[in-house]
Design an enzyme around this catalytic site. Structure first.
Site, PDB file in Angstrom:
ATOM      1  N   THR A 128      15.053   3.553 -42.998  1.00 18.34           N
ATOM      2  CA  THR A 128      13.478   4.411 -42.749  1.00 18.34           C
ATOM      3  C   THR A 128      13.792   4.206 -41.212  1.00 18.34           C
ATOM      4  O   THR A 128      14.250   3.756 -40.149  1.00 18.34           O
ATOM      5  CB  THR A 128      11.817   3.784 -42.840  1.00 18.34           C
ATOM      6  OG1 THR A 128      11.874   3.402 -44.188  1.00 18.34           O
ATOM      7  CG2 THR A 128      11.183   3.948 -42.256  1.00 18.34           C
ATOM      8  N   GLY A 133       9.956   8.659 -42.136  1.00 23.51           N
ATOM      9  CA  GLY A 133       9.165   7.350 -42.975  1.00 23.51           C
ATOM     10  C   GLY A 133      10.059   7.616 -44.370  1.00 23.51           C
ATOM     11  O   GLY A 133      10.361   7.156 -44.768  1.00 23.51           O
ATOM     12  N   GLU A 243      12.812  -3.848 -55.035  1.00 19.31           N
ATOM     13  CA  GLU A 243      12.053  -3.733 -53.869  1.00 19.31           C
ATOM     14  C   GLU A 243      10.662  -3.096 -54.451  1.00 19.31           C
ATOM     15  O   GLU A 243       9.570  -3.778 -54.237  1.00 19.31           O
ATOM     16  CB  GLU A 243      12.224  -2.511 -53.543  1.00 19.31           C
ATOM     17  CG  GLU A 243      11.444  -3.245 -51.191  1.00 19.31           C
ATOM     18  CD  GLU A 243      12.223  -1.797 -50.730  1.00 19.31           C
ATOM     19  OE1 GLU A 243      11.555  -1.669 -49.325  1.00 19.31           O
ATOM     20  OE2 GLU A 243      13.071  -1.106 -50.815  1.00 19.31           O
ATOM     21  N   GLY A 364       8.004  -0.006 -48.468  1.00 16.85           N
ATOM     22  CA  GLY A 364       8.571   0.289 -49.398  1.00 16.85           C
ATOM     23  C   GLY A 364       8.415   1.566 -50.151  1.00 16.85           C
ATOM     24  O   GLY A 364       9.034   1.527 -51.633  1.00 16.85           O
TER      25      GLY A 364
END
Length: 389
Positions: A128, A133, A243, A364
């Site tokens: 990120t 983002g 994740e 995530g």
């Protein structure tokens, strides 16, 4: 009903891990929450016990156990009420380490993965960026090849273990004009000149160190490229399913613990001559919340089973994160309300739990991104496949 997933060996592991956390982690949680730094010793103790290697091959020091040991690992860490501690541990076990396992060559596995599983080295994953983002393909960090090195410039943010880790797994663009296809993955040592880190002050997950990392002409050896140049985007997407399921499991476990605590509080708290658990409005709302969490939990177990069989449940993992984190947010908010003024006091667990839970729909991949992934698969017919080996 969970005997389909958990054997007697699983249950024994759950109890032993719960005991370990009570002895080795719980006495230090308040200090870690206050300082924003977790002792390195707990990483080493977790590694010595094999907790970071549950899902990894024995060849690299792992235990090669089924994924439901990892489910237990995640669930039990939510019960000690420190989202930051839990995050630091599962980031160590899965985020950067999965790239080391899947894309790293044998030299990289020996140098970085093996000591990660033993807790001797702490790792982080840098994807990120401050201006990106969830837009992974739009990253601006660059890696320009010069002779036997890549020169890396750019920045990453919101990186768990980003300040105190020993090494970084980092995504950078080796071909800035190729959008997602121009991304590559590198591993680099923390002491490499040109790497800087700034600690971020967060609403929740306060025990973990979360950093913004800068790269100023960082020279990374060519042999520290992982996998093939330009295939980094596919590698990243491949690991996102895991994740996001982890985030979903964390959410249902966090909400389940909140409900357990609140139910006991309702039994003990007297108002208007009777305990709170006898008020119909509260009882029925509690029943709604218990049902929602149970449904999320069963759904997550089903996805975990698919993952354990080697399937690639991108849509389902995205649904897990979207729905489970939403349920957890709503449940914990309501549980805090049930405690009244005490819910707002830091000495009670709901205040921290509410702050920690709020990251669920953000980290995530935001809920908005999850919705778009699901829509692309269901409405547009898009099919996400694992990266070619």
């Amino acid at each position: 009903m969970y005997s389909k997933y958990f054997t007697e060996e699983h249950n024994a592991f759950r109890q032993s891990f719960r005991d370990f956390l009570q002895k080795e982690a719980v006495p230090h949680i308040e200090r870690w929450e206050e300082t924003g730094q977790i002792d390195r010793e707990i990483f080493q103790k977790m590694g010595e016990m094999g907790y970071f290697g549950l899902y990894y091959p024995e060849k690299y020091g792992g235990l090669d156990l089924d994924f439901f040991y990892t489910v237990i690992f995640l669930e039990e860490m939510q019960r000690i009420n420190s989202g930051g501690f839990a995050a630091a541990m599962w980031v160590q076990a899965f985020l950067g380490a999965q790239h080391l396992l899947k894309e790293g060559d044998e030299r990289i596995k020996e140098k970085y993965l093996v000591p990660t599983l033993t807790g001797e080295k702490i790792g982080c994953l840098g994807i990120t960026e401050p201006f990106g983002g969830s837009d992974v393909a739009g990253m601006r960090t660059t890696a320009v090849k010069e002779g036997d090195h890549y020169i890396i410039n750019g920045s990453k943010t919101f990186i768990t273990n980003g300040v105190y880790s020993d090494y970084l797994v980092v995504a950078a663009k080796t071909d800035p004009d190729a959008k997602g296809k121009g991304i590559s993955i590198f591993v680099m040592d923390r002491e490499t000149p040109g790497i800087s880190a700034t600690k971020l002050n967060k609403l929740g997950w306060r025990a973990s160190d979360t950093g913004e990392i800068g790269f100023d002409n960082v020279r990374v050896p060519v042999e520290n490229l992982m996998g093939e140049e330009g295939k980094g985007f596919a590698y990243i997407m491949q690991h996102f399913a895991l994740e996001r399921l982890i985030m979903g499991i964390n959410a249902h476990a966090r909400a389940e613990y909140a409900l357990e605590y609140t139910a006991q509080y309702m039994r003990d708290r007297q108002a208007f001559g009777k305990s709170l658990d006898k008020f119909q409005a509260l009882r029925h709302k509690m029943s709604d919340m218990l049902s929602e969490v149970e449904m999320a939990k069963c759904f997550n177990y089903n996805i975990a089973e698919e993952l354990d069989k080697g399937l690639y449940p991108v849509k389902e993992a995205s649904m897990s994160k979207l729905v489970s984190t939403k349920i957890a947010d709503e449940v914990i908010y309501q549980c805090l309300q049930y405690l009244g003024g005490y819910g707002y006091i830091e000495e009670y667990p709901l205040a921290r739990m509410w702050r920690d839970s709020r990251l669920g729909p953000i980290g995530g991949g935001t809920s908005e991104i999850m919705r778009e992934i699901i829509a692309k698969m269901e409405l547009d017919g898009k099919d996400y496949k694992p990266a070619a080996k």
